[in-house]
Design an enzyme around this catalytic site. Structure first.
Site, mmCIF file in Angstrom:
data_model
loop_
_atom_site.group_PDB
_atom_site.id
_atom_site.type_symbol
_atom_site.label_atom_id
_atom_site.label_comp_id
_atom_site.label_asym_id
_atom_site.label_seq_id
_atom_site.Cartn_x
_atom_site.Cartn_y
_atom_site.Cartn_z
ATOM 1 N N GLY A 55 -13.824 0.289 -5.339
ATOM 2 C CA GLY A 55 -13.874 1.146 -4.148
ATOM 3 C C GLY A 55 -14.487 0.396 -2.980
ATOM 4 N N THR B 223 -9.510 0.581 -9.855
ATOM 5 C CA THR B 223 -8.789 -0.606 -9.406
ATOM 6 C C THR B 223 -8.908 -1.807 -10.349
ATOM 7 O OG1 THR B 223 -9.192 0.241 -7.168
ATOM 8 C CG2 THR B 223 -8.442 -2.000 -7.295
ATOM 9 N N SER C 33 -10.366 -0.718 0.821
ATOM 10 C CA SER C 33 -11.445 -1.719 0.808
ATOM 11 C C SER C 33 -11.053 -2.931 -0.034
ATOM 12 C CB SER C 33 -12.708 -1.126 0.193
ATOM 13 O OG SER C 33 -13.118 -0.021 0.930
ATOM 14 N N ARG D 164 0.831 -1.206 0.000
ATOM 15 C CA ARG D 164 0.000 0.000 0.000
ATOM 16 C C ARG D 164 0.868 1.260 0.000
ATOM 17 N NH1 ARG D 164 -5.205 1.389 -1.237
ATOM 18 N NH2 ARG D 164 -6.261 2.601 0.351
ATOM 19 N N GLU E 190 -3.921 7.887 -3.864
ATOM 20 C CA GLU E 190 -4.373 7.018 -2.763
ATOM 21 C C GLU E 190 -4.635 7.781 -1.469
ATOM 22 O OE1 GLU E 190 -5.884 3.690 -3.224
ATOM 23 O OE2 GLU E 190 -4.112 3.855 -4.480
ATOM 24 N N THR F 299 -4.090 -1.006 -7.579
ATOM 25 C CA THR F 299 -4.853 0.231 -7.793
ATOM 26 C C THR F 299 -3.978 1.465 -7.932
ATOM 27 O OG1 THR F 299 -6.704 1.528 -6.894
ATOM 28 C CG2 THR F 299 -5.099 0.735 -5.302
HETATM 29 N N1 GLY Z 1 -8.431 2.893 -3.536
HETATM 30 C C1 GLY Z 1 -9.298 1.800 -3.459
HETATM 31 C C2 GLY Z 1 -9.114 1.009 -2.224
HETATM 32 O O1 GLY Z 1 -7.993 0.899 -1.778
HETATM 33 O O2 GLY Z 1 -10.059 0.495 -1.679
#
Ligand code: GLY
Length: 591
Positions: free
Chosen positions: A499, A412, A478, A123, A450, A430
């Site tokens: 999302g 995503t 998510s 992430r 992000e 994503t």
């Molecule tokens: N940006 C979409 C997620 O990480 O849920």
């Protein structure tokens, strides 16, 4: 002349390959009959789709060009991770609006040698110089979503290059440079612009036009790339060349990193704070998977900073106290149970879930079976639950938090793979919003937005919000890459873009397969009912929309809408069965 010939060659390949892969009745699909450049022009409707079946390996991605390249790697004995890397490099080119080297990803991996599930967190992180009120105006009001998204302020430290390398170090087998070959060829010689890319560009024309690099690439002469255009990205080819040669270091301590920083800091709109220190500090983190029992299965996924697996485990943990298998998919009571379980889980999500390196996320309490049993008693009512509140947990620190107010819009991409060694891989990847921050580096890839997955405010009613912005923190996600085991063997590999709707899409697919005994393709195309915060969204033009009057009679506010889930699923059974959501351009291939 060269381009005319190239077009002709690709058209011939397209004609051959399309007829092959589009036959979803095929038992086996040999990737060698495909050629790079085949494209999904004529998506099959839900009712015409059947699962792809194979015996040795399978890959499902969001775009045929990526699935084909990954399939070639698998056919030659490559591992699931090798195939994932080659697919991700192609997705960054052919589906640049959804994922790429400027973004982040979560990887869930079943290692068939060790018989264990491992999760890697790639992430993005918030810059060390970030300010708490970055997404507020001078009066302290939250910015409008797109005012925050576009430009440098929303860009977090990319995690995808480091994740690809880390996964390769652990589980790669094919020569590293070979994983780049097809993506480089496609970048240098041209890939075919898909319908989805074309329509995404049209939808975002204004924001894409704000930055010269982005505009020149996606809207040459101010015209969106057209479906079927053969498009070249030499800058991306060069990035791949350097990445193949020098490894991910070039993104974190090298020329590509320098360019990322300058693109963010010198952005003409919302110049951002990402610095070399952020890149140098970046680490992929191995985290414990979040696994919970659902009926005879164990559902495993990515823990915080993703809320995916926790929220899914909560929903499933509540609904397993009801016999929705017997009630069936067309019964409004089924959707009352699923919808209210989802609302209860989303209330917990808002309060308790965020980056566990910064706050104490009470993971075990949230998925404790007794806690979920108690919560599931709320579902035993004739009408919808009137007031939904987060559960009271023993954990002390969490009682000081306040409900989150972040907005996550669909984008995503998801990759599911099983290799010939029995390893299974589920990765959701994503750059956040479609086209991310809209900033394109000189390396031919887009940078993420992000950071807008954080809550725009840090406090509500005097209490801190768990998903607040802090330097070095990872925004709550998510994304829900999932591997489901039975008797310690993987049986389902799945995930979706979308999302915060991802959670509902994945739950619907799991229920479809486990409770309603549907196959991987039926589950990928399952009709959606999604309820996160009260309003029940029912998918237009499907049987579920006919449940509107019954759900309204239960006091729900109901809205009909189209969904853009992109479920990519593999079922490992006597053979491998693959399904891809008819709503997007994904394709399963196997051999
Ligand atoms: N940006 C979409 C997620 O990480 O849920």
């Amino acid at each position: 002349m060269f381009f005319l010939n190239l077009k002709l060659v690709i058209c011939i390949f397209f004609a051959i390959s399309f007829s092959a892969w589009s036959d979803q009745n095929s038992d086996k699909i040999n990737p060698e009959i495909f050629n790079i450049g085949s494209q999904n022009k004529n998506i099959k409707l839900k009712k015409e789709r059947k699962p792809i079946v194979s015996d040795n390996w399978m890959v499902v991605t969001a775009n045929s060009q990526a699935s084909i390249v990954a399939g070639k790697i698998l056919e030659k004995g490559g591992t699931a991770v090798d195939a994932m890397i080659s697919a991700q490099l192609v997705l960054g080119l052919v589906e640049p609006e959804s994922s790429g080297l400027g973004g982040g990803a979560f990887l869930v991996y079943f290692d068939n040698t060790k018989k264990e599930v491992i999760t890697l967190d790639g992430r993005e992180t918030a810059p060390l110089l970030i300010k708490e009120k970055i997404f507020q105006d001078v009066d302290g009001k939250s910015l409008k979503f797109f005012d925050a998204v576009v430009g440098g302020k929303s860009v977090g430290t990319p995690g995808t290059p480091a994740l690809l390398e880390e996964a390769y170090k652990r589980w790669g087998r094919t020569k590293w440079s070979l994983l780049f070959k097809d993506a480089m060829n496609l970048s240098n010689n041209g890939f075919i612009v898909s319908k989805k890319l074309n329509s995404s560009i049209k939808r975002s024309k204004n924001s894409l036009s704000k930055f010269i690099n982005t505009k020149t690439y996606f809207l040459p002469n101010n015209v969106p790339l057209k479906i079927g255009d053969i498009h070249i990205n030499k800058k991306y080819a060069n990035t791949l060349k350097v990445f193949a040669r020098d490894g991910s270091k070039v993104f974190y301590d090298g020329a590509i990193g320098d360019d990322i920083i300058s693109t963010v800091q010198k952005a003409s709109i919302n110049a951002g704070f990402l610095s070399h220190k952020d890149l140098l500090n970046y680490k992929v983190i191995e985290r414990s998977p979040v696994c919970s029992k659902y009926r005879d299965y164990e559902v495993c996924g990515m823990g915080p900073p993703s809320s995916g697996a926790l929220t899914i485990s909560q929903i499933l943990g509540m609904i397993e106290n009801y016999n929705i298998s017997e009630l069936g998919p067309t019964n409004p009571d089924t959707w009352k149970i699923i919808g209210d379980a989802s609302r209860l889980a989303f209330a917990d999500r808002s309060l308790y879930m965020a980056d566990s390196d910064f706050i104490n996320v009470p993971i075990n309490e949230l998925i404790d079976k007794n806690y979920l049993y108690e919560r599931s008693k709320f579902l035993d009512s004739k009408n919808k639950i009137e007031i939904v509140k987060a559960g009271k947990l023993v954990s002390k620190s969490s009682s000081n938090w306040s409900n989150d107010i972040s907005l996550e819009l669909p984008s995503t991409s998801h990759i599911s793979i099983v290799d010939i060694y029995g390893n299974a891989l589920s990765m959701t990847t994503t750059i956040e919003n479609g086209f991310g921050s809209r900033l394109m580096t000189n390396g031919g890839f887009l940078l993420n937005n992000e950071l807008t997955d954080f809550s725009f405010k840090s406090f509500k009613n005097g209490k801190k919000i768990a998903n607040n912005i802090e330097p070095g923190k990872r925004p709550r996600s998510s994304m829900a890459p999932t591997i489901i085991l039975k008797n310690n063997r993987p049986v389902y590999v799945l995930g979706s873009p979308g999302g915060s709707n991802i959670i509902g899409y994945v739950v619907n697919a799991i229920v479809s397969m486990i409770d309603w005994k549907n196959n991987a393709q039926e589950a990928a195309s399952v009709s959606h009912g999604i309820n996160k915060f009260g309003t029940y969204y029912l998918e237009k033009n499907t049987f579920i929309s006919k449940l509107a009057p019954s759900l309204e009679a239960m006091n729900y506010k109901v809205k009909l809408k189209n969904f853009s889930s992109g479920l990519n699923i593999i079922n490992i059974n006597d053979r491998l069965y693959g399904g891809s959501d008819h709503r997007r351009e994904g394709i399963a291939i196997g051999n």
